[in-house]
Structures are given as C-alpha cells and as structure tokens.
Write a protein that holds these residues in place. Structure first.
Motif, PDB file in Angstrom:
ATOM      1  N   LEU A  18       0.756  -1.460  -0.235  1.00 52.51           N
ATOM      2  CA  LEU A  18      -0.011  -0.047  -0.085  1.00 52.51           C
ATOM      3  C   LEU A  18       0.827   1.344  -0.056  1.00 52.51           C
ATOM      4  N   LYS A  19       2.170   1.363   0.712  1.00 57.91           N
ATOM      5  CA  LYS A  19       2.812   2.644   0.653  1.00 57.91           C
ATOM      6  C   LYS A  19       3.369   2.905  -0.746  1.00 57.91           C
ATOM      7  N   ASN A  20       3.480   2.123  -1.684  1.00 57.36           N
ATOM      8  CA  ASN A  20       3.865   2.511  -2.908  1.00 57.36           C
ATOM      9  C   ASN A  20       2.707   2.938  -3.770  1.00 57.36           C
ATOM     10  N   VAL A  39      -2.378   5.735   3.984  1.00 61.80           N
ATOM     11  CA  VAL A  39      -2.027   4.565   4.377  1.00 61.80           C
ATOM     12  C   VAL A  39      -2.037   4.621   6.068  1.00 61.80           C
ATOM     13  N   LYS A  40      -1.806   5.881   6.283  1.00 64.74           N
ATOM     14  CA  LYS A  40      -2.010   6.222   7.822  1.00 64.74           C
ATOM     15  C   LYS A  40      -3.606   6.051   8.358  1.00 64.74           C
ATOM     16  N   ILE A  82       7.361   0.957   8.239  1.00 64.87           N
ATOM     17  CA  ILE A  82       7.025   0.634   6.656  1.00 64.87           C
ATOM     18  C   ILE A  82       6.257   1.740   6.151  1.00 64.87           C
ATOM     19  N   ILE A  83       5.116   2.223   6.745  1.00 66.38           N
ATOM     20  CA  ILE A  83       4.429   3.351   6.394  1.00 66.38           C
ATOM     21  C   ILE A  83       5.257   4.616   6.212  1.00 66.38           C
ATOM     22  N   PHE A  84       6.072   5.071   6.911  1.00 67.06           N
ATOM     23  CA  PHE A  84       6.684   6.348   6.955  1.00 67.06           C
ATOM     24  C   PHE A  84       8.055   6.075   6.460  1.00 67.06           C
ATOM     25  N   LEU A  92      10.078   7.831  16.304  1.00 67.83           N
ATOM     26  CA  LEU A  92       9.125   7.542  15.154  1.00 67.83           C
ATOM     27  C   LEU A  92       7.834   8.020  15.954  1.00 67.83           C
ATOM     28  N   PHE A  93       7.428   7.495  17.077  1.00 68.36           N
ATOM     29  CA  PHE A  93       6.278   7.769  17.667  1.00 68.36           C
ATOM     30  C   PHE A  93       6.011   9.220  18.000  1.00 68.36           C
TER      31      PHE A  93
END
Length: 186
Positions: A13-15, A22-23, A62-64, A75-76
């Motif tokens: 999905l991120k692609n 995606v978030k 993966i998403i970011f 990250l958080f």
C-alpha cells in the motif's frame, strides 16, 4: 498473527497510496485491533506486550519509510501515534471520564498533599495481580495527571475533545514516562 499478516499489505500500500491514506488504513486495521479490549489486557507485563509492540513499530516504519534501526521513540513522537502502552493509558483516561461521577475524592479535614491536588482515593489491594487491573490503574493515573487535565475530565462534556487533549498529552509525555507510570514495582 493478524498483525503479522498486515506487514505485506502495508509494504504494498505504501507504494500506491499517499502516506495520509496509508495512515488512515493503519488506524482502521492496526490501531483498532490494538485498542480492542485493551482495558483488560493492557496492564499485562511488558514481556506479554512486546510482540505487539514490535509489530506495531515495524508497520509504522514501513508506512513512514524509515529504516528498521530508526529510533522508536522518535518515530512515535514524529508521527503522533500512540504505542500499545500509551493506547492503554489513553483508554484508562477515557474510562475515568466516563466514570467520573463514581470516583471518590479524598475527603478529610487534614491538609495533605494528596487532598490539595484534587486526588481520588486509592483502594487498598491485597493481591499483586490487582495492581495491574484497570480499576486500580485508572485511579493511579488520574492522581498522576496535572491539575489542568483533571479539570478537563471534570468539566468537559465532549468525549472527542477529551480524546484529542489526552492524545496530545500522552505524545508529549513520551513512551518511557507512560511505561514508568504503568510499571508495577515488586
């Protein structure tokens, strides 16, 4: 198991989707599963929550588009997403909001630091297992809150406003501080 199956889907999905989309999918597929019945299992020891924590971090990286060795705390804090333990504390705060009328304030004639901070009475527990229950931790966390946030719980009527205020507070507080708050010393 179901979170592990989502890893590949998020890589795909991120692609093809923007990060914001995606978030949104993350909130619907991952965070909804992490929040499910979190009041009953969120107080578990760290070793039991660790596998979910690792999978959540992998999915977010993966998403970011972050490397696997990217620091999790950064990250958080950058994404504003709550980790497993923060989700538990967030739900506990919502529990306090929903049950605020039944919370028994400390009432005696003596001027003590607990009475002056608008704290709630903590019940005496006889088993260590009870120290991890949401009913005990809700009082402990409520008493830890700064005075301004206690007034939010007492005075605000909108649960959506409470959710936003406390989510930003937990992100600002950080993962380690929330873990120390929920940690049970033996």
């Amino acid at each position: 198991k179901t979170l592990r199956q989502l890893l590949y889907r998020f890589k795909y999905l991120k692609n093809i989707l923007a990060v914001a989309h995606v978030k949104t999918i993350y909130y619907s597929l991952v965070e909804s599963r992490l929040r499910y019945a979190v009041l009953s299992w969120g107080g578990a020891a760290h070793c039991h929550l660790y596998p979910m924590d690792v999978l959540q971090k992998k999915i977010l990286k993966i998403i970011f588009n972050k490397k696997l060795d990217y620091p999790s705390n950064m990250l958080f804090s950058e994404t504003g997403i709550l980790d497993v333990r923060q989700l538990f504390v967030h739900q506990i705060i919502l529990y306090c909001f929903k049950h605020r009328s039944s919370m028994e304030k400390i009432s005696h004639e003596y001027h003590t630091r607990y009475k002056s901070r608008n704290n709630v009475k903590i019940d005496l527990l006889h088993k260590n297992l009870s120290l991890r229950s949401h009913s005990y931790l809700s009082v402990k966390i409520y008493n830890f809150l700064p005075e301004i946030y206690k007034t939010y719980i007492s005075n605000l009527n909108s649960i959506n406003l409470i959710k936003k205020k406390f989510k930003s507070y937990l992100v600002l507080l950080g993962r380690e501080a929330v873990n120390k708050l929920v940690e049970i010393p033996f």
